[in-house]
Design a protein around this motif. Structure first.
Motif, PDB file in Angstrom:
ATOM      1  N   UNK A   1       2.578  -4.111   5.348  1.00 35.07           N
ATOM      2  CA  UNK A   1       3.056  -4.069   3.902  1.00 35.07           C
ATOM      3  C   UNK A   1       2.582  -2.754   3.198  1.00 35.07           C
ATOM      4  N   UNK A   2       2.960  -1.557   3.801  1.00 30.81           N
ATOM      5  CA  UNK A   2       2.492  -0.327   3.406  1.00 30.81           C
ATOM      6  C   UNK A   2       4.263   0.180   3.199  1.00 30.81           C
ATOM      7  N   UNK A   3       4.225   0.741   1.832  1.00 33.65           N
ATOM      8  CA  UNK A   3       5.517   1.289   1.407  1.00 33.65           C
ATOM      9  C   UNK A   3       5.754   2.854   2.436  1.00 33.65           C
ATOM     10  N   UNK A   4       4.492   3.429   2.712  1.00 32.28           N
ATOM     11  CA  UNK A   4       4.251   4.531   3.821  1.00 32.28           C
ATOM     12  C   UNK A   4       3.167   4.756   4.126  1.00 32.28           C
ATOM     13  N   UNK A   5       2.681   4.307   5.406  1.00 34.02           N
ATOM     14  CA  UNK A   5       1.088   4.529   5.755  1.00 34.02           C
ATOM     15  C   UNK A   5       0.660   5.921   5.564  1.00 34.02           C
ATOM     16  N   UNK A   6       1.805   7.046   5.806  1.00 34.52           N
ATOM     17  CA  UNK A   6       1.219   8.427   5.838  1.00 34.52           C
ATOM     18  C   UNK A   6       1.503   9.037   4.384  1.00 34.52           C
ATOM     19  N   UNK A   7       1.978   8.074   3.305  1.00 34.21           N
ATOM     20  CA  UNK A   7       2.110   8.874   2.014  1.00 34.21           C
ATOM     21  C   UNK A   7       3.263   9.497   1.781  1.00 34.21           C
ATOM     22  N   UNK A   8       4.360   9.136   2.817  1.00 28.00           N
ATOM     23  CA  UNK A   8       5.546   9.961   2.449  1.00 28.00           C
ATOM     24  C   UNK A   8       6.391   9.212   1.261  1.00 28.00           C
TER      25      UNK A   8
ATOM     26  N   UNK B   1       1.047  -3.324  -6.319  1.00 27.82           N
ATOM     27  CA  UNK B   1       1.488  -2.092  -5.438  1.00 27.82           C
ATOM     28  C   UNK B   1       0.766  -0.881  -5.894  1.00 27.82           C
ATOM     29  N   UNK B   2       0.134  -0.218  -4.770  1.00 25.25           N
ATOM     30  CA  UNK B   2      -0.731   0.749  -5.047  1.00 25.25           C
ATOM     31  C   UNK B   2      -0.053   2.026  -5.615  1.00 25.25           C
TER      32      UNK B   2
ATOM     33  N   UNK C   1       1.107  -1.250  -0.071  1.00 23.76           N
ATOM     34  CA  UNK C   1      -0.059  -0.031  -0.096  1.00 23.76           C
ATOM     35  C   UNK C   1       0.862   1.160   0.057  1.00 23.76           C
ATOM     36  N   UNK C   2      -0.052   2.418  -0.218  1.00 22.85           N
ATOM     37  CA  UNK C   2       0.805   3.531  -0.094  1.00 22.85           C
ATOM     38  C   UNK C   2      -0.324   4.577   0.132  1.00 22.85           C
ATOM     39  N   UNK C   3      -0.054   5.083   1.509  1.00 24.32           N
ATOM     40  CA  UNK C   3      -0.905   6.353   2.127  1.00 24.32           C
ATOM     41  C   UNK C   3      -1.942   5.743   3.065  1.00 24.32           C
ATOM     42  N   UNK C   4      -2.781   6.767   3.680  1.00 28.64           N
ATOM     43  CA  UNK C   4      -3.658   6.161   4.695  1.00 28.64           C
ATOM     44  C   UNK C   4      -5.015   5.320   4.105  1.00 28.64           C
ATOM     45  N   UNK C   5      -5.147   4.051   4.853  1.00 26.20           N
ATOM     46  CA  UNK C   5      -6.365   3.223   4.240  1.00 26.20           C
ATOM     47  C   UNK C   5      -5.866   2.676   3.165  1.00 26.20           C
ATOM     48  N   UNK C   6      -4.656   2.304   2.605  1.00 23.66           N
ATOM     49  CA  UNK C   6      -4.344   1.604   1.651  1.00 23.66           C
ATOM     50  C   UNK C   6      -3.588   0.187   1.939  1.00 23.66           C
TER      51      UNK C   6
END
Ligand code: AMP
Ligand code: MG
Length: 313
Positions: free
Chosen positions: A257-264, A289-290, A247-252
C-alpha cells in the motif's frame, strides 16, 4: 498475436474516430489520466460530457489537438506561449490563451470564456485518433465529477463507460496525474493548476510565474475533488480502526500500500489515483496518506490529496 493486437487496436481507433464524428462520446487514454472525449465544436456532444460526468457547466474543458499548428488555429499564442508549447508538447501541459476560433471549440466547452485551454497529448494513440478525426477534441477525466480520475482502462469504463459509444484500451496511464494548466494572457504567465510538468520546469523556460492571484481565476477548482467515498486525511500513521495507510518512502507502512517504497515522486504520481480507488474498495473506513514532499511533482500530488481530503478552495 502481435499482428492480431495491432488489428484490434486499429479497429478500436477507427470506431472511436467514427463515434467522435457522429457526436458520440469516447473513452480515450492519455498519458495523464483516461479522458471522456467528444468533438469540441459540437455543443450537443459537449453537453453530453457535462451530463455524463455530472460536471458543473461553469467548469471549462481542455481542447486536445494533434499538433501545434491546430493549436494556433484555435488560440492566440504569444512568444512565451510558443516557447512553452515547443518545450512540452506533445505532453502533459495545458495552455490557456485567448480564443481565436469560437466555433472549433464551442462556447459550452469554454464555459463562455474568451480564453481556451489547449493541449497536445503525449499518448501516441490519443494523438492518432485526434489527427484522424481532424479537429479539436475535449477530453476531461473520465470520472464522474468529484471522484478520483481513472488511470486504468477498467476504472475509466467503470466510471463513465456506460455513456461512451467507443472505448480505447491504451494501458495504464504513465503519468497518473492531470496536466499542468498555465495561462498566458495579457502578457502574464500564471500557474492555474499544478500537474505533471513542474513549476521549476516552466520557470526554466519563461522566467518567474506571475503571482497576482491569477490561479483563483481558474473556474472549476472545487474544494472537494478527486475524492473516493472513504474519508481521506494526510497523516504519518493509520490511527483509526479499519483505516489503511498509503505510505511514501522507506519504512512507511505496508509496501503493498505504498505510493512509492523508495520515495520516488514519479512512481507516487503514477500510483496515486489507482491506489486511492483500491483503498476505497477495500478499506471504506478511511484512508490515511503519508506526507509527500512538496517539491517537483510533489506539488501536484499534494494538490490532489488536499482536495481529496476536502480542505482547500
Ligand atoms: P479538467 O478538469 O482536467 O478537464 O481540466 C480543466 C481545467 O482547466 C478546468 O477545471 C479549469 O481549471 C482549467 N481551464 C480550462 N479552460 C480554462 C479557461 N479558459 N480559463 C481558465 N482555466 C481553464
Ligand atoms: Mg478531472
Amino acid at each position: 498475436m502481435r499482428a492480431r493486437d495491432d488489428l484490434g487496436a486499429a479497429t478500436a481507433d477507427r470506431a472511436a474516430v467514427a463515434a467522435l464524428g457522429a457526436g458520440r462520446l469516447v473513452i480515450l487514454p492519455t498519458e495523464t489520466v483516461y479522458g471522456l472525449a467528444a468533438d469540441a465544436s459540437n455543443p450537443v456532444a459537449v453537453a453530453a460530457i457535462f451530463e455524463a460526468k455530472g460536471r458543473p457547466r461553469f467548469n471549462p474543458l481542455i481542447a486536445h489537438v494533434a499538433d501545434a499548428v491546430e493549436a494556433e488555429r484555435i488560440g492566440v499564442f504569444d512568444d512565451r506561449a510558443r516557447a512553452l508549447a515547443a518545450a512540452f508538447w506533445p505532453g502533459p501541459l495545458t495552455l490557456v490563451v485567448p480564443v481565436r476560433d469560437r466555433d472549433r471549440v464551442c462556447d459550452l466547452a469554454r464555459a463562455g470564456l474568451d480564453s481556451v485551454a489547449i493541449r497536445v497529448p503525449g499518448h501516441r494513440r490519443a494523438r492518432a485518433v485526434i489527427a484522424a478525426f481532424g479537429g479539436p477534441v475535449v477530453a476531461p477525466s473520465a470520472n464522474r465529477s468529484g471522484r478520483p480520475s481513472p488511470t486504468t482502462y477498467a476504472d475509466a469504463v467503470e466510471e463513465t463507460g456506460g455513456a461512451a459509444a467507443a472505448a480505447i484500451d491504451g494501458g495504464d496511464c504513465a503519468v497518473g496525474v492531470e496536466s499542468t494548466v498555465v495561462s498566458v494572457l495579457n502578457g502574464r504567465v500564471s500557474l492555474l493548476r499544478p500537474g505533471a510538468v513542474t513549476r521549476a520546469e516552466i520557470e526554466a523556460r519563461v522566467g518567474a510565474l506571475d503571482t497576482g492571484g491569477e490561479g483563483h481565476r481558474s473556474p472549476g477548482r472545487l474544494a472537494l475533488h478527486y475524492a473516493p467515498d472513504a474519508p481521506v486525511r494526510i497523516a504519518a500513521t493509520a490511527a483509526r480502526g479499519g483505516e489503511i495507510l498509503l505510505g511514501f518512502g522507506p519504512g512507511s507502512g505496508d509496501p503493498r500500500w505504498s505510493l512509492s517504497p523508495t520515495g520516488d515522486l514519479r512512481e507516487a504520481a503514477a500510483n496515486l489515483f489507482r491506489m486511492l480507488r483500491e483503498a476505497d474498495r477495500e478499506h471504506p473506513a478511511g484512508i490515511a496518506v503519508a506526507p509527500v514532499p512538496d517539491h517537483g511533482l510533489g506539488e501536484a500530488i499534494n494538490d490532489r490529496l488536499r482536495r481529496a481530503a476536502g480542505f482547500v478552495g
